[in-house]
Design an enzyme around this catalytic site. Structure first.
Site, PDB file in Angstrom:
ATOM      1  CE  LYS A 116      -3.359  -2.897   0.184  1.00  0.00           C
ATOM      2  NZ  LYS A 116      -3.927  -3.352  -1.084  1.00  0.00           N
ATOM      3  N   GLY A 164      -8.125  -4.064   4.217  1.00  0.00           N
ATOM      4  CA  GLY A 164      -9.138  -4.805   4.956  1.00  0.00           C
ATOM      5  C   GLY A 164      -9.039  -4.652   6.464  1.00  0.00           C
ATOM      6  CE  LYS A 201      -5.925  16.163  10.304  1.00  0.00           C
ATOM      7  NZ  LYS A 201      -5.393  16.116  11.688  1.00  0.00           N
ATOM      8  CG  ASN A 290      -9.245  -3.599  -4.114  1.00  0.00           C
ATOM      9  OD1 ASN A 290      -8.322  -3.667  -3.304  1.00  0.00           O
ATOM     10  ND2 ASN A 290     -10.418  -3.085  -3.799  1.00  0.00           N
ATOM     11  NE  ARG A 292     -10.878  -8.167  -5.008  1.00  0.00           N
ATOM     12  CZ  ARG A 292     -10.361  -7.443  -4.028  1.00  0.00           C
ATOM     13  NH1 ARG A 292      -9.058  -7.345  -3.884  1.00  0.00           N
ATOM     14  NH2 ARG A 292     -11.130  -6.787  -3.176  1.00  0.00           N
ATOM     15  NE  ARG A 338     -20.376  -7.791  -0.622  1.00  0.00           N
ATOM     16  CZ  ARG A 338     -19.049  -7.820  -0.691  1.00  0.00           C
ATOM     17  NH1 ARG A 338     -18.384  -8.734  -0.003  1.00  0.00           N
ATOM     18  NH2 ARG A 338     -18.389  -6.950  -1.419  1.00  0.00           N
TER      19      ARG A 338
HETATM   20  C1  MV4 Z   1      -9.035   5.066   6.900  1.00  0.00           C
HETATM   21  C2  MV4 Z   1     -10.068   5.522   7.745  1.00  0.00           C
HETATM   22  C3  MV4 Z   1      -9.975   6.801   8.250  1.00  0.00           C
HETATM   23  N1  MV4 Z   1      -8.909   7.582   7.941  1.00  0.00           N
HETATM   24  N2  MV4 Z   1      -7.993   5.900   6.607  1.00  0.00           N
HETATM   25  C4  MV4 Z   1     -10.353   0.502   6.638  1.00  0.00           C
HETATM   26  C5  MV4 Z   1      -9.914  -0.580   5.715  1.00  0.00           C
HETATM   27  C6  MV4 Z   1      -8.945   0.041   4.776  1.00  0.00           C
HETATM   28  N3  MV4 Z   1      -9.128  -0.456   3.451  1.00  0.00           N
HETATM   29  C7  MV4 Z   1      -9.154   1.500   4.902  1.00  0.00           C
HETATM   30  N4  MV4 Z   1      -9.906   1.729   6.096  1.00  0.00           N
HETATM   31  C8  MV4 Z   1     -10.019   2.976   6.647  1.00  0.00           C
HETATM   32  N5  MV4 Z   1      -9.029   3.836   6.362  1.00  0.00           N
HETATM   33  C9  MV4 Z   1      -7.946   7.120   7.144  1.00  0.00           C
HETATM   34  N6  MV4 Z   1      -6.910   7.900   6.873  1.00  0.00           N
HETATM   35  C10 MV4 Z   1     -11.116   4.657   8.012  1.00  0.00           C
HETATM   36  C11 MV4 Z   1     -11.109   3.355   7.484  1.00  0.00           C
HETATM   37  C12 MV4 Z   1     -12.241   2.538   7.813  1.00  0.00           C
HETATM   38  C13 MV4 Z   1     -13.120   2.106   6.839  1.00  0.00           C
HETATM   39  C14 MV4 Z   1     -12.916   2.404   5.483  1.00  0.00           C
HETATM   40  C15 MV4 Z   1     -13.797   1.966   4.543  1.00  0.00           C
HETATM   41  C16 MV4 Z   1     -14.903   1.229   4.915  1.00  0.00           C
HETATM   42  C17 MV4 Z   1     -15.129   0.911   6.241  1.00  0.00           C
HETATM   43  C18 MV4 Z   1     -14.238   1.332   7.212  1.00  0.00           C
HETATM   44  C19 MV4 Z   1     -14.469   1.012   8.554  1.00  0.00           C
HETATM   45  C20 MV4 Z   1     -13.589   1.441   9.495  1.00  0.00           C
HETATM   46  C21 MV4 Z   1     -12.478   2.190   9.128  1.00  0.00           C
END
Ligand code: MV4
Length: 445
Positions: A116, A164, A201, A290, A292, A338
């Site tokens: 990432k 994830g 952040k 992603n 895929r 889903r």
């Molecule tokens: C974040 C965020 C808040 N701020 N990044 C969770 C999984 C990963 N793919 C990215 N995620 C997040 N990144 C920053 N800078 C909050 C999440 C996050 C989240 C993102 C998408 C869908 C559901 C989520 C649930 C909790 C936290």
């Protein structure tokens, strides 16, 4: 076009790929574990080969077994679907080495986006907006503290091998940083054998908006609009919709341009998804890509009229895209629920034998499923039974269709998430479209 495609997957996506191949006049070979011998992806393919015992690590994830099946089958291409080997760069490399086309990106492209921090550095050079954060990997907790002072708390530590949600830790202030760093690093090491962390952040009340892209081997990349994927529980998507209720034409163009630029930055030539977080002020930031086809691709198909699985096979066969950006028009609204074999309250997997089954149909309703009467939901694999997709001219019509479709969905013998979706589809906040990633948790209290 290919002569024979081997489908290195199971369940609904294997069936989805079989259907696309049949439309293209391509012979299909599926693979199955001993536990899946009687499943529909075996029955509806031209040929099928047993690749091992039920445990995925010994069958669908077993590269030597998969390579043997590919060789025995005489397939000239392999479609990995999603999950399993779909983002395994070494598998893509091995396929290339033995002269079998991997229907997807090459190993280097998978590696570039799979890490990432590297992915962010790659797209930053293309001018795509990123969440303020570290430039790449943090060498020490002290460096992390310096970056956090510069960007301001609260901050989020993320595993570069993650995605994830695993190996993610929040630090609300300087006092929490050292322990958050240790914990995130230990979790990342345990999960991915790679403890490298980067920092961002923390975005408050983010929305997860992802953009579908499609490329070909002639340098063309087109986007097919966005999907709103904010409704998740424990980093598992629950319900997705296209378009996002947040996004207007101007924002769609900006998101689409950014997604296409991200894909072009790695010469992408297949189906892919560029993920963004949007904040409450509708700013958006790239978080990952992603490489895929995704579970939720059908909602994009329903609003664009583009068969993504078929197009991805045609692209891999070297055919140029038959549409340009100007040909992509979004029409109406699509929602995907889903349907999982899970306890609707605890969301614990609930495998078992199905004793009665009826799936809805009718105008605007699509069901992508591997399930049939008397099917067995096995404990070895994910709990997805079906993707119930409803299309309407607008969001309200899609919601209305989804409600009756859920009412008509009968699955007997096991517990499913149907009742949970019925509740979501009647929730005032959901109906208003004001979604964010905390919605499900707040709804469940
Ligand atoms: C974040 C965020 C808040 N701020 N990044 C969770 C999984 C990963 N793919 C990215 N995620 C997040 N990144 C920053 N800078 C909050 C999440 C996050 C989240 C993102 C998408 C869908 C559901 C989520 C649930 C909790 C936290």
């Amino acid at each position: 076009m290919f002569k024979k495609v081997l489908i290195a997957n199971r369940g609904e996506i294997a069936l989805r790929i079989v259907r696309a191949c049949k439309e293209l006049g391509v012979e299909t070979v599926t693979v199955h574990s001993t536990a899946d011998a009687n499943s529909l992806h075996v029955r509806f393919a031209d040929h099928s080969l047993c690749i091992g015992p039920p445990a995925a690590t010994e069958s669908y994830l077993n590269v030597p077994s998969m390579m043997s099946a590919i060789e025995v089958s005489g397939a000239d291409a392999v479609h990995p679907g999603y999950g399993f080997l779909a983002e395994n760069a070494e598998f893509a490399d091995v396929c290339q080495r033995v002269g079998v086309k991997f229907i997807g990106p090459n190993g280097d492209q998978i590696r570039k986006m799979g890490d990432k921090a590297t992915a962010k550095a790659t797209v930053k050079a293309a001018g795509i907006p990123l969440v303020p954060g570290s430039d790449g990997i943090l060498a020490t907790a002290e460096e992390a503290a310096d970056v956090a002072e510069r960007i301001g708390y609260p901050v989020l530590l993320k595993a570069t091998a993650g995605g994830g949600g695993k190996g993610m830790r929040i630090a609300k202030d300087a006092g929490e940083l050292a322990s958050a760093f240790q914990l995130a690093q230990a979790e990342a090491k345990a999960c991915f054998s790679n403890g490298d962390l980067y920092m961002e952040k923390l975005i408050l009340k983010p929305r997860h908006i992802e953009v579908q892209v499609m490329g070909d081997e002639h340098g063309n990349v087109v986007h097919l609009g966005e999907r709103e994927c904010s409704l998740q529980r424990r980093h598992q998507k629950v319900l997705e919709e296209a378009p996002s209720p947040l996004v207007d034409e101007g924002m769609r163009k900006a998101l689409g341009d950014a997604a296409v630029a991200a894909a072009k930055a790695i010469n992408y030539s297949s189906a892919g998804t560029v993920e963004f977080l949007a904040d409450v002020d509708r700013n958006f930031y790239f978080i990952e890509m992603n490489t895929r086809i995704q579970v939720e691709h059908p909602i994009t198909e329903m609003v664009t009229g583009v068969d993504l699985v078929k197009t991805m096979i045609q692209s891999a066969a070297g055919q140029p895209l038959t549409f340009g950006q100007e040909d992509i028009q979004m029409r109406g609204h699509a929602i995907e629920c889903r349907i999982n074999a899970e306890d609707p309250v605890t969301f614990a997997p609930a495998p078992g034998r199905i004793t009665g089954y009826h799936e809805p149909g009718g105008y605007g309703v699509r069901v992508d499923s591997w399930v049939h009467d008397r099917a067995r939901v096995l404990p070895f694999y994910d709990s997805l039974l079906a993707k119930l997709i409803a299309w309407g001219e607008d969001r309200d019509e899609a919601i209305a269709r989804m409600r009756w479709a859920l009412d008509e969905y009968v699955v007997e013998g096991i517990r499913t998430t149907v009742p949970f979706h019925q509740k979501v589809l009647r929730d005032e906040v959901f109906l208003s479209g004001d979604l964010d990633t905390g919605f499900i948790d707040r709804m469940l209290g």
